[in-house]
Design an enzyme around this catalytic site. Structure first.
Site, mmCIF file in Angstrom:
data_model
loop_
_atom_site.group_PDB
_atom_site.id
_atom_site.type_symbol
_atom_site.label_atom_id
_atom_site.label_comp_id
_atom_site.label_asym_id
_atom_site.label_seq_id
_atom_site.Cartn_x
_atom_site.Cartn_y
_atom_site.Cartn_z
ATOM 1 N N ALA A 67 0.870 -1.187 0.000
ATOM 2 C CA ALA A 67 0.000 0.000 0.000
ATOM 3 C C ALA A 67 0.908 1.240 0.000
ATOM 4 O O ALA A 67 0.809 2.119 0.854
ATOM 5 C CB ALA A 67 -0.951 -0.011 1.190
ATOM 6 N N GLY A 102 5.806 8.285 1.230
ATOM 7 C CA GLY A 102 6.752 8.037 2.330
ATOM 8 C C GLY A 102 7.645 6.852 2.010
ATOM 9 O O GLY A 102 8.869 6.899 2.211
ATOM 10 N N HIS A 103 7.051 5.765 1.472
ATOM 11 C CA HIS A 103 7.856 4.602 1.084
ATOM 12 C C HIS A 103 8.794 4.982 -0.068
ATOM 13 O O HIS A 103 9.947 4.544 -0.115
ATOM 14 C CB HIS A 103 6.959 3.461 0.595
ATOM 15 C CG HIS A 103 6.056 2.901 1.645
ATOM 16 N ND1 HIS A 103 4.692 3.088 1.632
ATOM 17 C CD2 HIS A 103 6.319 2.144 2.741
ATOM 18 C CE1 HIS A 103 4.163 2.452 2.672
ATOM 19 N NE2 HIS A 103 5.115 1.884 3.357
ATOM 20 N N GLN A 125 2.606 -9.385 13.343
ATOM 21 C CA GLN A 125 2.694 -8.116 14.061
ATOM 22 C C GLN A 125 1.341 -7.442 14.277
ATOM 23 O O GLN A 125 1.279 -6.319 14.776
ATOM 24 C CB GLN A 125 3.683 -7.170 13.363
ATOM 25 C CG GLN A 125 3.229 -6.606 12.032
ATOM 26 C CD GLN A 125 4.350 -5.838 11.354
ATOM 27 O OE1 GLN A 125 5.318 -6.421 10.867
ATOM 28 N NE2 GLN A 125 4.256 -4.514 11.335
ATOM 29 N N GLY A 181 11.165 4.307 8.046
ATOM 30 C CA GLY A 181 10.555 5.633 8.185
ATOM 31 C C GLY A 181 10.450 6.010 9.651
ATOM 32 O O GLY A 181 10.028 5.199 10.481
ATOM 33 N N GLN A 182 10.807 7.246 9.940
ATOM 34 C CA GLN A 182 10.799 7.717 11.327
ATOM 35 C C GLN A 182 9.379 7.897 11.879
ATOM 36 O O GLN A 182 9.213 8.100 13.070
ATOM 37 C CB GLN A 182 11.565 9.026 11.366
ATOM 38 C CG GLN A 182 11.970 9.455 12.738
ATOM 39 C CD GLN A 182 12.485 10.866 12.698
ATOM 40 O OE1 GLN A 182 13.631 11.103 12.301
ATOM 41 N NE2 GLN A 182 11.639 11.817 13.059
ATOM 42 N N ASP A 197 7.412 5.603 12.303
ATOM 43 C CA ASP A 197 7.351 4.510 13.272
ATOM 44 C C ASP A 197 8.583 4.611 14.168
ATOM 45 O O ASP A 197 9.494 3.776 14.104
ATOM 46 C CB ASP A 197 7.317 3.163 12.534
ATOM 47 C CG ASP A 197 6.056 3.041 11.695
ATOM 48 O OD1 ASP A 197 4.967 3.113 12.270
ATOM 49 O OD2 ASP A 197 6.175 2.911 10.466
ATOM 50 N N SER A 223 0.651 7.699 5.530
ATOM 51 C CA SER A 223 0.511 6.349 6.068
ATOM 52 C C SER A 223 -0.441 5.573 5.166
ATOM 53 O O SER A 223 -1.390 6.149 4.606
ATOM 54 C CB SER A 223 -0.081 6.439 7.479
ATOM 55 O OG SER A 223 -0.609 5.191 7.856
HETATM 56 O O1 PAF Z 1 6.894 -0.673 9.039
HETATM 57 C C1 PAF Z 1 6.397 -1.645 8.425
HETATM 58 O O2 PAF Z 1 5.800 -1.497 7.356
HETATM 59 C C2 PAF Z 1 6.553 -3.044 9.028
HETATM 60 O O3 PAF Z 1 6.498 -2.989 10.419
HETATM 61 C C3 PAF Z 1 7.805 -3.771 8.552
HETATM 62 C C4 PAF Z 1 9.069 -3.043 8.985
HETATM 63 C C5 PAF Z 1 7.791 -3.894 7.036
HETATM 64 C C6 PAF Z 1 7.860 -5.177 9.142
HETATM 65 O O4 PAF Z 1 6.765 -5.936 8.744
#
Ligand code: PAF
Length: 290
Positions: free
Chosen positions: A37, A41-42, A66, A153-154, A156, A192
């Protein structure tokens, strides 16, 4: 004479082919792990990785380990085709699209990692098991790929600090780059993947998070700043899960503000969407424009 460019993007679905490709790039390989997605930012992470001049590999994997909330996992946006197009245009060299069985074979054990208290606060306390899941998938990805450089990314912030611990303990040769948060130019809303679940009105109101974080760092005292910030968020209909001013890198609540060593951190809900953001004190370029 007219010339033309052809761009290539190699897509790996299996770890064995990926391992061979990555193994030929041990001298320098940038890795950008994502859950897809993709947004600007990515792409900023990819741009920073490309600027090193080394090949860039991106992974897309919505990591079930997670997510503590199955509904959140089910609703997580999945846009693989569009993501591949964006990565192709951004000049990434390769993408890894693994299946869960590939990343979590039955022989895989848990990862032993001392998080120095980060496992108890903020994201960890509101999302039990979240960082265990992040550490598990990153340990697996780093072991398979053996990158020289990794990009996060900062936005997170707590994740960046957890990854620093993982790298120090298990992958000391990897260089970690924490990249500043990409924000909407008008509202300052942190970009995001979850923002796409907000309505147009919600997107406007969510901009209040960025301003609230700045208010929290600019009060006459930390308590006064936090109170003002909280009021501002409530006025904008944002339900606060946590809002605090913390010292870095331990993320303990503090009443002292120091350049680069203090951050305001936030998590909360708007229109049922969980949003997080933070501002590190030195990040703030100018007083907010209200
Ligand atoms: O930040 C994210 O998108 C996820 O936590 C990551 C680092 C890809 C791990 O699944």
């Amino acid at each position: 004479m007219q010339g033309f460019w052809t761009l290539y993007l190699i897509v790996f679905y299996h770890s064995n082919t990926l391992e061979t490709w990555a193994g030929d790039r041990r001298e320098g390989l940038c890795f950008v792990p994502t859950m897809g997605a993709l947004h600007a930012g990515h792409l900023l992470l990819v741009e920073k990785a490309k600027a090193t001049g080394m090949p860039v590999l991106v992974s897309i994997f919505v990591n079930p380990a997670q997510f503590n909330n199955p509904e959140d996992l089910a609703k997580y946006p999945r846009t693989t085709e569009a993501d591949l197009m964006l990565l192709h245009n951004a000049g990434a060299d390769a993408v890894f699209l693994p299946q869960a069985e590939e990343l979590y074979p039955t022989w895989l054990n848990g990862i032993d990692l001392e998080l120095g208290g980060l496992e108890r606060v903020f994201e960890a306390s509101f999302r039990p098991g979240h960082f265990e899941g992040v550490v598990k998938v990153l340990h697996r990805l780093f072991s398979l790929i053996q990158p020289t450089d990794v990009f996060f990314g900062q936005k997170d912030l707590q994740q960046c600090l957890v990854v620093e611990k993982l790298i120090a303990a298990h992958f000391p040769k990897i260089k970690q780059h924490n990249i500043h948060t990409a924000r909407d130019r008008m509202s300052g809303l942190a970009l995001s993947s979850r923002n796409r679940r907000l309505s147009e009105e919600g997107l406007k109101r969510a901009g209040a998070i960025n301003w609230a974080l700045q208010l929290a760092l600019q009060g006459t005292t930390v308590a006064a700043g936090l109170a003002e910030a909280l009021q501002y968020l409530e006025k904008n209909g944002i339900e606060v899960e946590y809002l605090d001013v913390v010292s870095l890198p331990d993320m303990l609540p503090t009443t002292e503000i120091k350049d680069g060593k203090t951050a305001a951190v936030f998590a909360g809900y708007l229109e049922g969407v969980r949003l997080i953001d933070n501002r590190i004190y030195e990040d703030i370029p100018e007083l907010p424009l209200f």
